[in-house]
Design an enzyme around this catalytic site. Structure first.
Site, short mmCIF file in Angstrom:
data_model
loop_
_atom_site.label_atom_id
_atom_site.label_comp_id
_atom_site.label_asym_id
_atom_site.label_seq_id
_atom_site.Cartn_x
_atom_site.Cartn_y
_atom_site.Cartn_z
N ASP A 1 -13.86 -65.80 21.30
CA ASP A 1 -13.30 -65.91 19.95
C ASP A 1 -14.26 -66.62 19.01
OD1 ASP A 1 -11.45 -65.57 17.97
OD2 ASP A 1 -10.12 -67.18 18.62
N GLY A 2 -14.15 -66.26 17.74
CA GLY A 2 -14.92 -66.97 16.71
C GLY A 2 -16.09 -66.18 16.14
N GLY B 1 -16.07 -63.74 13.93
CA GLY B 1 -15.90 -63.57 12.48
C GLY B 1 -16.24 -64.85 11.72
N ARG B 2 -15.74 -65.98 12.23
CA ARG B 2 -15.99 -67.27 11.56
C ARG B 2 -17.46 -67.66 11.65
NH1 ARG B 2 -11.68 -70.25 14.78
NH2 ARG B 2 -11.60 -68.20 15.77
N HIS C 1 -20.16 -60.12 15.76
CA HIS C 1 -19.94 -59.35 17.00
C HIS C 1 -21.28 -59.01 17.67
CE1 HIS C 1 -15.81 -59.29 16.05
NE2 HIS C 1 -15.87 -58.39 15.08
N THR D 1 -5.07 -54.70 22.39
CA THR D 1 -4.28 -53.62 21.76
C THR D 1 -3.99 -53.98 20.30
OG1 THR D 1 -2.27 -54.63 22.63
CG2 THR D 1 -3.16 -52.84 23.90
N GLU D 2 -3.93 -55.29 20.01
CA GLU D 2 -3.65 -55.73 18.64
C GLU D 2 -4.87 -55.55 17.72
OE1 GLU D 2 -2.93 -57.71 21.34
OE2 GLU D 2 -0.73 -57.67 21.29
N TRP E 1 -6.53 -53.05 17.08
CA TRP E 1 -6.54 -51.77 16.33
C TRP E 1 -6.12 -51.98 14.88
CZ3 TRP E 1 -9.25 -48.20 18.55
CH2 TRP E 1 -9.23 -48.03 19.94
N LEU F 1 -21.51 -59.89 41.36
CA LEU F 1 -20.46 -60.15 40.36
C LEU F 1 -19.75 -58.86 39.94
CD1 LEU F 1 -19.19 -62.08 38.12
CD2 LEU F 1 -21.04 -61.28 36.65
N ARG G 1 -4.74 -70.69 22.15
CA ARG G 1 -3.70 -69.68 22.40
C ARG G 1 -4.13 -68.80 23.56
NH1 ARG G 1 -4.13 -69.37 16.84
NH2 ARG G 1 -5.70 -67.72 16.97
C1 FPP Z 1 -13.14 -62.29 18.64
O1 FPP Z 1 -13.74 -62.86 17.53
C2 FPP Z 1 -13.97 -61.27 19.26
C3 FPP Z 1 -13.60 -59.96 19.45
C4 FPP Z 1 -12.31 -59.42 19.04
C5 FPP Z 1 -14.50 -58.98 20.06
C6 FPP Z 1 -15.43 -59.46 21.10
C7 FPP Z 1 -16.55 -58.51 21.17
C8 FPP Z 1 -17.85 -58.80 21.41
C9 FPP Z 1 -18.35 -60.14 21.76
C10 FPP Z 1 -18.91 -57.75 21.30
C11 FPP Z 1 -18.75 -56.53 22.13
C12 FPP Z 1 -18.51 -56.80 23.56
C13 FPP Z 1 -19.05 -56.13 24.58
C14 FPP Z 1 -18.56 -56.42 25.96
C15 FPP Z 1 -20.12 -55.14 24.41
P1 FPP Z 1 -13.02 -62.69 16.13
O2 FPP Z 1 -13.62 -61.51 15.46
O3 FPP Z 1 -11.55 -62.64 16.31
O4 FPP Z 1 -13.44 -64.02 15.39
P2 FPP Z 1 -12.61 -64.81 14.29
O5 FPP Z 1 -11.38 -65.32 14.95
O6 FPP Z 1 -13.57 -65.90 13.91
O7 FPP Z 1 -12.34 -63.87 13.16
#
Ligand code: FPP
Length: 249
Positions: A22-23, A25-26, A39, A68-69, A71, A133, A196
């Site tokens: 997570d994180g 986007g931030r 990403h 799933t969320e 999307w 692994l 969470r």
């Molecule tokens: C959450 O950060 C991250 C995701 C929903 C996607 C995770 C995907 C990757 C790390 C890249 C692709 C992965 C592979 C395995 C090739 P967020 O966007 O929710 O961040 P935020 O909470 O700061 O907005």
């Protein structure tokens, strides 16, 4: 001080670590860039953590790559994530093989865009004989979806007379989840300061240790992973018992 691999007790390693990445986007916002930049940089962390897990001899690593969320995110972001998946799998398949890493997935992958689905299946096929692994990508996954499907499947088996309702127990439920062949994670890591579970492996984390760090996923490096494992190793896992019972073995 940065956590060091030498501080890890190789005899007390978790066999399965699950991660909520997570994180992104931030992190991108912090750098004044669009979310997709986060990403893209998150992929580097995926590589680091997979390599660290393989080097340590951890057996299973599950990464929450798309729920799933997810999307409901802007179409451009979904397209970028799905594109990254294709690009990363194609690019990394040889590294996976060099590191004896087997790729598998959990979630409803049949609903992924055709290109992503195909790349994923190719990645799974090309790494299927590896024995180190197991890297599990949770894609179009959510725990409630998984549990709902399992309940439906067992209900059909009852209806068709293949099982009796009294046969339904924890083992049978576990054996009918997407994770049937995978032991429950002992450690769950979530990055970015959020505390969470977000519909992730709800059944499987019944006894997992939870570890939250403020580090944003694109900044997550091997040392952060080691830190989480060392923290885990310093905890006492009691499974409902008391300390004295554990020391008796
Ligand atoms: C959450 O950060 C991250 C995701 C929903 C996607 C995770 C995907 C990757 C790390 C890249 C692709 C992965 C592979 C395995 C090739 P967020 O966007 O929710 O961040 P935020 O909470 O700061 O907005």
């Amino acid at each position: 001080m940065a956590a060091d691999i030498s501080n890890i007790d190789k005899n007390k390693l978790p066999s399965h670590i699950a991660v909520i990445m997570d994180g992104n986007g931030r992190w991108a916002k912090m750098h004044g860039k669009p979310r997709v930049f986060g990403h893209k940089n998150g992929v580097k962390s995926v590589r680091e953590v997979s390599e660290a897990a393989a080097e340590l001899g951890i057996k299973y690593l599950t990464l929450y790559a798309f729920s799933t969320e997810n999307w409901s995110r802007p179409a451009i972001e979904i397209a970028a994530l799905m594109g990254l998946l294709v690009e990363t799998i194609r690019k990394e398949v040889s590294t996976l093989n060099e590191n004896n890493i087997k790729l598998i997935s959990i979630g409803d992958i049949s609903k992924l865009p055709a290109k992503s689905y195909k790349a994923l299946l190719e990645g799974i096929e090309k790494t299927k004989n590896n024995t180190g692994l197991t890297l599990i990508l949770a894609l179009n996954y959510s725990s409630r979806w998984e549990i709902t499907n399992t309940v439906k499947k067992l209900a059909h088996e009852v209806k068709e007379g293949r099982i009796d309702p009294e046969d339904i127990n924890e083992h049978l439920i576990s054996a009918n989840l997407n994770t049937a062949t995978i032991p429950d994670p002992e450690l769950l890591i979530r990055t970015s300061g959020e505390q969470r579970i977000s519909n992730y492996l709800l059944w499987q984390i019944a006894y997992s240790e939870l570890y939250f760090t403020n580090v944003y996923w694109p900044d997550f490096r091997k040392t952060h992973f080691y830190e989480a494992i060392i923290n885990f190793q310093n905890r006492e896992r009691r499974f409902g018992k008391i300390s004295e019972q554990l020391s008796k073995g």
